[in-house]
Design a protein around this motif. Structure first.
Motif, PDB file in Angstrom:
ATOM      1  N   ARG A  61       0.831  -1.211   0.000  1.00 19.79           N
ATOM      2  CA  ARG A  61       0.000   0.000   0.000  1.00 19.79           C
ATOM      3  C   ARG A  61       0.860   1.253   0.000  1.00 19.79           C
ATOM      4  NH1 ARG A  61      -2.374   3.906  -0.628  1.00 19.79           N
ATOM      5  NH2 ARG A  61      -4.339   4.635   0.222  1.00 19.79           N
ATOM      6  N   VAL A 115      -3.479   5.286  -5.251  1.00 13.97           N
ATOM      7  CA  VAL A 115      -4.173   4.175  -5.909  1.00 13.97           C
ATOM      8  C   VAL A 115      -3.980   2.905  -5.089  1.00 13.97           C
ATOM      9  CG1 VAL A 115      -4.329   2.784  -8.008  1.00 13.97           C
ATOM     10  CG2 VAL A 115      -3.854   5.240  -8.165  1.00 13.97           C
ATOM     11  N   GLU A 116      -5.061   2.163  -4.872  1.00 12.06           N
ATOM     12  CA  GLU A 116      -4.964   0.913  -4.116  1.00 12.06           C
ATOM     13  C   GLU A 116      -4.005  -0.048  -4.817  1.00 12.06           C
ATOM     14  OE1 GLU A 116      -6.196   0.296  -1.168  1.00 12.06           O
ATOM     15  OE2 GLU A 116      -7.118   2.286  -1.105  1.00 12.06           O
ATOM     16  N   ASP A 157      -3.930  -3.208  -5.375  1.00 12.47           N
ATOM     17  CA  ASP A 157      -4.456  -4.219  -6.285  1.00 12.47           C
ATOM     18  C   ASP A 157      -5.012  -3.602  -7.565  1.00 12.47           C
ATOM     19  OD1 ASP A 157      -6.644  -3.056  -5.045  1.00 12.47           O
ATOM     20  OD2 ASP A 157      -7.771  -4.927  -4.860  1.00 12.47           O
ATOM     21  N   LYS A 158      -4.939  -2.272  -7.677  1.00 12.39           N
ATOM     22  CA  LYS A 158      -5.231  -1.602  -8.945  1.00 12.39           C
ATOM     23  C   LYS A 158      -3.943  -1.359  -9.723  1.00 12.39           C
ATOM     24  CE  LYS A 158      -9.653  -1.198  -8.060  1.00 12.39           C
ATOM     25  NZ  LYS A 158      -9.676  -1.773  -6.692  1.00 12.39           N
ATOM     26  N   VAL A 159      -2.819  -1.453  -9.030  1.00 16.28           N
ATOM     27  CA  VAL A 159      -1.513  -1.288  -9.663  1.00 16.28           C
ATOM     28  C   VAL A 159      -0.944  -2.644 -10.064  1.00 16.28           C
ATOM     29  CG1 VAL A 159       0.854  -0.440  -9.337  1.00 16.28           C
ATOM     30  CG2 VAL A 159      -1.069   0.802  -8.316  1.00 16.28           C
ATOM     31  N   ASP A 168      -1.869  -6.903 -10.204  1.00 12.31           N
ATOM     32  CA  ASP A 168      -2.968  -7.855 -10.192  1.00 12.31           C
ATOM     33  C   ASP A 168      -3.049  -8.586  -8.848  1.00 12.31           C
ATOM     34  OD1 ASP A 168      -4.956  -9.400 -12.046  1.00 12.31           O
ATOM     35  OD2 ASP A 168      -3.858 -10.947 -10.952  1.00 12.31           O
ATOM     36  N   ARG A 169      -4.253  -8.892  -8.401  1.00 14.71           N
ATOM     37  CA  ARG A 169      -4.435  -9.536  -7.096  1.00 14.71           C
ATOM     38  C   ARG A 169      -3.793 -10.922  -7.023  1.00 14.71           C
ATOM     39  NH1 ARG A 169     -10.448  -8.452  -4.546  1.00 14.71           N
ATOM     40  NH2 ARG A 169     -10.354  -6.158  -4.530  1.00 14.71           N
ATOM     41  N   GLU A 218       5.344  -4.030 -11.063  1.00 18.77           N
ATOM     42  CA  GLU A 218       4.648  -2.802 -11.444  1.00 18.77           C
ATOM     43  C   GLU A 218       4.949  -2.356 -12.863  1.00 18.77           C
ATOM     44  OE1 GLU A 218       4.283   0.396  -8.485  1.00 18.77           O
ATOM     45  OE2 GLU A 218       5.533  -0.847  -7.199  1.00 18.77           O
TER      46      GLU A 218
END
Length: 286
Positions: free
Chosen positions: A175, A183-184, A186-188, A190-191, A269
Protein backbone atom coordinates in the motif's frame (compact mmCIF):
# COMPACT_ATOMS: atom_id res chain seq x y z
CA UNK A 1 20.81 -14.09 -10.87
CA UNK A 2 17.61 -12.31 -9.80
CA UNK A 3 17.24 -11.52 -6.08
CA UNK A 4 13.97 -10.40 -4.54
CA UNK A 5 13.38 -8.34 -1.39
CA UNK A 6 10.98 -8.03 1.56
CA UNK A 7 8.02 -8.47 1.69
CA UNK A 8 8.46 -10.02 -1.71
CA UNK A 9 9.43 -13.42 -3.04
CA UNK A 10 10.31 -15.15 -6.30
CA UNK A 11 6.75 -14.24 -7.38
CA UNK A 12 8.06 -10.73 -8.06
CA UNK A 13 9.71 -11.94 -11.26
CA UNK A 14 6.87 -13.83 -12.92
CA UNK A 15 6.21 -11.12 -15.51
CA UNK A 16 9.84 -10.67 -16.57
CA UNK A 17 10.92 -14.32 -16.82
CA UNK A 18 9.44 -14.83 -20.28
CA UNK A 19 10.76 -11.60 -21.84
CA UNK A 20 14.26 -12.13 -20.39
CA UNK A 21 14.59 -15.80 -21.35
CA UNK A 22 12.77 -15.72 -24.69
CA UNK A 23 12.94 -12.21 -26.16
CA UNK A 24 11.89 -13.40 -29.62
CA UNK A 25 8.49 -14.50 -28.27
CA UNK A 26 8.00 -11.07 -26.69
CA UNK A 27 9.04 -8.84 -29.57
CA UNK A 28 12.71 -8.58 -28.63
CA UNK A 29 16.10 -9.53 -30.01
CA UNK A 30 17.05 -13.19 -29.40
CA UNK A 31 20.63 -12.02 -28.75
CA UNK A 32 19.38 -10.48 -25.49
CA UNK A 33 18.24 -13.82 -24.02
CA UNK A 34 19.36 -14.82 -20.51
CA UNK A 35 19.40 -17.98 -18.47
CA UNK A 36 17.82 -17.06 -15.13
CA UNK A 37 18.49 -18.37 -11.63
CA UNK A 38 15.92 -17.03 -9.13
CA UNK A 39 16.51 -18.25 -5.57
CA UNK A 40 14.45 -17.48 -2.50
CA UNK A 41 16.49 -15.50 0.01
CA UNK A 42 17.60 -17.62 3.01
CA UNK A 43 14.79 -17.56 5.56
CA UNK A 44 12.20 -16.61 2.94
CA UNK A 45 9.60 -18.88 1.43
CA UNK A 46 11.12 -21.96 -0.14
CA UNK A 47 14.52 -21.28 1.49
CA UNK A 48 13.17 -21.15 5.00
CA UNK A 49 12.62 -20.95 7.77
CA UNK A 50 16.32 -20.78 8.61
CA UNK A 51 17.58 -22.29 11.86
CA UNK A 52 20.64 -20.08 12.29
CA UNK A 53 21.46 -16.39 12.29
CA UNK A 54 24.09 -14.37 10.52
CA UNK A 55 22.48 -14.27 7.09
CA UNK A 56 23.71 -10.80 6.24
CA UNK A 57 24.24 -9.61 2.68
CA UNK A 58 27.82 -10.89 2.57
CA UNK A 59 26.84 -14.42 3.61
CA UNK A 60 23.95 -14.48 1.15
CA UNK A 61 26.30 -13.32 -1.59
CA UNK A 62 28.76 -16.08 -0.74
CA UNK A 63 25.91 -18.59 -1.08
CA UNK A 64 24.88 -17.06 -4.41
CA UNK A 65 28.48 -17.33 -5.65
CA UNK A 66 28.08 -21.12 -5.53
CA UNK A 67 26.19 -20.60 -8.79
CA UNK A 68 29.39 -21.85 -10.40
CA UNK A 69 28.30 -25.37 -9.35
CA UNK A 70 25.58 -25.10 -12.01
CA UNK A 71 28.26 -24.55 -14.62
CA UNK A 72 28.03 -20.77 -14.92
CA UNK A 73 31.47 -19.15 -14.80
CA UNK A 74 30.26 -15.67 -15.79
CA UNK A 75 26.92 -14.09 -14.99
CA UNK A 76 25.10 -10.92 -14.05
CA UNK A 77 23.27 -10.01 -10.85
CA UNK A 78 20.04 -8.04 -10.54
CA UNK A 79 17.77 -7.18 -7.64
CA UNK A 80 15.64 -4.69 -5.77
CA UNK A 81 15.11 -3.95 -2.06
CA UNK A 82 17.27 -6.55 -0.24
CA UNK A 83 18.27 -7.78 -3.68
CA UNK A 84 19.71 -4.33 -4.38
CA UNK A 85 22.10 -4.90 -1.45
CA UNK A 86 22.88 -8.56 -2.13
CA UNK A 87 23.61 -8.10 -5.85
CA UNK A 88 26.44 -5.55 -5.39
CA UNK A 89 27.80 -7.70 -2.58
CA UNK A 90 27.94 -10.63 -5.00
CA UNK A 91 30.12 -8.42 -7.17
CA UNK A 92 32.49 -7.95 -4.23
CA UNK A 93 32.51 -11.65 -3.37
CA UNK A 94 33.09 -12.86 -6.94
CA UNK A 95 34.31 -9.91 -9.06
CA UNK A 96 36.00 -12.26 -11.51
CA UNK A 97 32.69 -14.02 -12.23
CA UNK A 98 30.14 -11.19 -12.10
CA UNK A 99 29.98 -9.38 -15.43
CA UNK A 100 27.73 -6.62 -14.10
CA UNK A 101 25.30 -5.64 -11.37
CA UNK A 102 21.92 -4.07 -12.07
CA UNK A 103 19.55 -2.84 -9.38
CA UNK A 104 16.20 -1.12 -9.24
CA UNK A 105 15.80 1.55 -6.59
CA UNK A 106 19.50 2.37 -6.34
CA UNK A 107 22.30 0.43 -4.61
CA UNK A 108 21.08 1.60 -1.19
CA UNK A 109 23.80 4.01 -0.13
CA UNK A 110 22.41 7.10 1.59
CA UNK A 111 24.20 9.77 3.59
CA UNK A 112 23.80 10.31 7.30
CA UNK A 113 20.74 12.47 7.89
CA UNK A 114 19.91 15.25 8.39
CA UNK A 115 22.18 16.71 5.75
CA UNK A 116 24.07 19.94 6.49
CA UNK A 117 22.32 22.94 4.95
CA UNK A 118 25.14 23.65 2.50
CA UNK A 119 25.12 20.07 1.21
CA UNK A 120 21.34 20.06 0.90
CA UNK A 121 21.47 23.31 -1.06
CA UNK A 122 23.83 21.71 -3.57
CA UNK A 123 21.40 18.92 -4.48
CA UNK A 124 19.05 18.94 -7.43
CA UNK A 125 15.31 19.25 -6.90
CA UNK A 126 14.87 15.53 -7.53
CA UNK A 127 17.62 14.68 -5.03
CA UNK A 128 16.16 16.98 -2.36
CA UNK A 129 12.76 15.33 -2.86
CA UNK A 130 14.34 11.92 -2.32
CA UNK A 131 16.09 13.07 0.84
CA UNK A 132 12.82 14.46 2.19
CA UNK A 133 11.07 11.16 1.47
CA UNK A 134 13.82 9.21 3.23
CA UNK A 135 13.34 11.47 6.27
CA UNK A 136 9.57 10.97 6.12
CA UNK A 137 10.07 7.20 5.97
CA UNK A 138 12.26 7.29 9.08
CA UNK A 139 9.60 9.30 10.94
CA UNK A 140 6.45 7.57 9.75
CA UNK A 141 7.23 4.05 8.53
CA UNK A 142 10.27 2.76 10.41
CA UNK A 143 8.20 0.97 13.07
CA UNK A 144 7.94 -2.33 11.20
CA UNK A 145 11.74 -2.50 10.89
CA UNK A 146 12.13 -1.82 14.61
CA UNK A 147 9.77 -4.69 15.44
CA UNK A 148 11.12 -7.15 12.87
CA UNK A 149 14.73 -6.32 13.63
CA UNK A 150 14.42 -6.72 17.40
CA UNK A 151 11.49 -9.10 18.03
CA UNK A 152 11.05 -11.16 14.84
CA UNK A 153 10.04 -14.34 16.67
CA UNK A 154 7.47 -12.58 18.85
CA UNK A 155 5.93 -11.06 15.74
CA UNK A 156 6.05 -14.39 13.92
CA UNK A 157 3.71 -16.11 16.39
CA UNK A 158 0.95 -13.68 15.47
CA UNK A 159 1.61 -13.66 11.74
CA UNK A 160 1.84 -17.44 11.37
CA UNK A 161 -1.34 -17.87 13.45
CA UNK A 162 -3.49 -15.53 11.40
CA UNK A 163 -3.66 -15.50 7.60
CA UNK A 164 -5.47 -12.16 7.77
CA UNK A 165 -2.70 -10.80 10.00
CA UNK A 166 -0.05 -12.00 7.54
CA UNK A 167 -1.97 -10.46 4.65
CA UNK A 168 -2.39 -7.13 6.45
CA UNK A 169 1.29 -6.94 7.49
CA UNK A 170 2.52 -7.48 3.95
CA UNK A 171 -0.14 -5.50 2.13
CA UNK A 172 0.58 -2.48 4.31
CA UNK A 173 3.97 -2.27 2.58
CA UNK A 174 2.51 -2.72 -0.90
CA UNK A 175 0.00 0.00 0.00
CA UNK A 176 2.82 2.40 0.85
CA UNK A 177 5.34 1.42 -1.81
CA UNK A 178 3.37 1.04 -5.04
CA UNK A 179 2.98 4.07 -7.29
CA UNK A 180 1.00 6.24 -7.47
CA UNK A 181 0.43 6.24 -3.71
CA UNK A 182 -3.30 7.20 -3.73
CA UNK A 183 -4.17 4.17 -5.91
CA UNK A 184 -4.96 0.91 -4.12
CA UNK A 185 -2.18 -1.64 -4.67
CA UNK A 186 -4.46 -4.22 -6.28
CA UNK A 187 -5.23 -1.60 -8.95
CA UNK A 188 -1.51 -1.29 -9.66
CA UNK A 189 -0.61 -5.00 -9.40
CA UNK A 190 -2.97 -7.86 -10.19
CA UNK A 191 -4.44 -9.54 -7.10
CA UNK A 192 -3.23 -13.00 -8.07
CA UNK A 193 0.52 -12.33 -7.64
CA UNK A 194 -0.19 -10.26 -4.53
CA UNK A 195 -2.07 -13.15 -2.92
CA UNK A 196 0.41 -15.74 -4.18
CA UNK A 197 3.25 -13.78 -2.61
CA UNK A 198 1.48 -13.67 0.77
CA UNK A 199 0.58 -17.36 0.54
CA UNK A 200 4.24 -18.31 0.12
CA UNK A 201 5.04 -16.67 3.47
CA UNK A 202 1.95 -18.23 5.06
CA UNK A 203 2.42 -21.81 3.85
CA UNK A 204 6.14 -21.89 4.63
CA UNK A 205 5.81 -20.21 8.03
CA UNK A 206 8.64 -17.81 7.30
CA UNK A 207 7.31 -14.57 8.82
CA UNK A 208 9.93 -14.70 11.59
CA UNK A 209 13.00 -15.89 9.71
CA UNK A 210 12.35 -13.53 6.80
CA UNK A 211 12.07 -10.64 9.25
CA UNK A 212 15.35 -11.58 10.88
CA UNK A 213 17.24 -12.01 7.62
CA UNK A 214 15.85 -8.75 6.30
CA UNK A 215 16.72 -6.46 9.16
CA UNK A 216 18.46 -8.02 12.20
CA UNK A 217 21.93 -7.97 10.73
CA UNK A 218 25.15 -8.40 12.66
CA UNK A 219 26.64 -5.51 10.68
CA UNK A 220 24.90 -2.35 9.54
CA UNK A 221 23.33 -2.48 6.11
CA UNK A 222 24.41 1.08 5.44
CA UNK A 223 28.12 0.65 6.27
CA UNK A 224 30.45 1.95 3.55
CA UNK A 225 31.69 -0.97 1.46
CA UNK A 226 34.64 -1.30 -0.85
CA UNK A 227 34.06 -0.65 -4.54
CA UNK A 228 34.29 -3.96 -6.40
CA UNK A 229 34.94 -2.30 -9.74
CA UNK A 230 32.14 -4.36 -11.30
CA UNK A 231 30.07 -2.25 -13.74
CA UNK A 232 26.83 -1.28 -12.02
CA UNK A 233 23.58 0.04 -13.42
CA UNK A 234 20.53 1.40 -11.60
CA UNK A 235 17.00 2.27 -12.58
CA UNK A 236 15.23 4.43 -10.00
CA UNK A 237 11.46 4.50 -10.26
CA UNK A 238 9.24 7.30 -8.97
CA UNK A 239 8.71 5.89 -5.48
CA UNK A 240 12.37 5.07 -4.83
CA UNK A 241 15.09 7.25 -3.40
CA UNK A 242 18.44 6.27 -4.91
CA UNK A 243 20.86 9.20 -5.40
CA UNK A 244 23.72 8.68 -7.81
CA UNK A 245 26.28 10.99 -6.19
CA UNK A 246 26.11 8.99 -2.96
CA UNK A 247 25.98 5.59 -4.66
CA UNK A 248 29.16 6.27 -6.64
CA UNK A 249 31.38 6.07 -3.55
CA UNK A 250 30.98 2.30 -3.29
CA UNK A 251 29.82 1.34 -6.80
CA UNK A 252 31.20 1.74 -10.32
CA UNK A 253 28.09 3.31 -11.83
CA UNK A 254 28.06 2.99 -15.62
CA UNK A 255 24.32 3.47 -16.18
CA UNK A 256 21.77 5.42 -14.13
CA UNK A 257 18.16 5.86 -15.21
CA UNK A 258 15.60 7.99 -13.35
CA UNK A 259 11.97 7.23 -14.17
CA UNK A 260 8.91 9.34 -13.34
CA UNK A 261 6.59 6.40 -12.69
CA UNK A 262 6.65 3.02 -10.95
CA UNK A 263 7.16 1.90 -7.39
CA UNK A 264 9.40 -0.18 -5.19
CA UNK A 265 8.46 -3.62 -6.57
CA UNK A 266 9.37 -2.73 -10.12
CA UNK A 267 9.24 -6.23 -11.62
CA UNK A 268 5.54 -6.44 -10.72
CA UNK A 269 4.65 -2.80 -11.44
CA UNK A 270 6.65 -1.93 -14.56
CA UNK A 271 7.92 -5.21 -16.05
CA UNK A 272 8.44 -3.95 -19.64
CA UNK A 273 10.44 -0.94 -18.46
CA UNK A 274 12.57 -2.97 -16.06
CA UNK A 275 13.15 -5.66 -18.69
CA UNK A 276 14.28 -3.10 -21.25
CA UNK A 277 16.72 -1.49 -18.82
CA UNK A 278 18.22 -4.85 -17.82
CA UNK A 279 18.69 -5.77 -21.49
CA UNK A 280 20.26 -2.40 -22.34
CA UNK A 281 22.65 -2.54 -19.39
CA UNK A 282 23.94 -6.05 -19.98
CA UNK A 283 24.06 -5.85 -23.78
CA UNK A 284 27.61 -4.41 -23.78
CA UNK A 285 28.82 -6.75 -21.03
CA UNK A 286 28.18 -10.07 -22.74
Amino acid sequence: MLTHGWPGSVVEFLDIIGPLTDPRAHGGDPADAFHLVIPSLPGFGFSGPTADGGWDTARIARAWAELRRLGYDRYGAQGGDIGAAVSPELGRVAPDLVAGVHVNGGPGDIPELPLPDDELAGLTDVERDRISRIEAFMREEFGYIAVQGTRPQTLAYGLTDSPVGQLAWIMDKFREWTHPRPVEPDKVIDRNPLLTNVMIYWLTGTAGSAAYVGYAQEHGWGAQAANSGVPTGAIVFAHDVGIRRYAEAAHTITRWTDVDRGGHVAALEEPPLLTADIRDFFRDLR
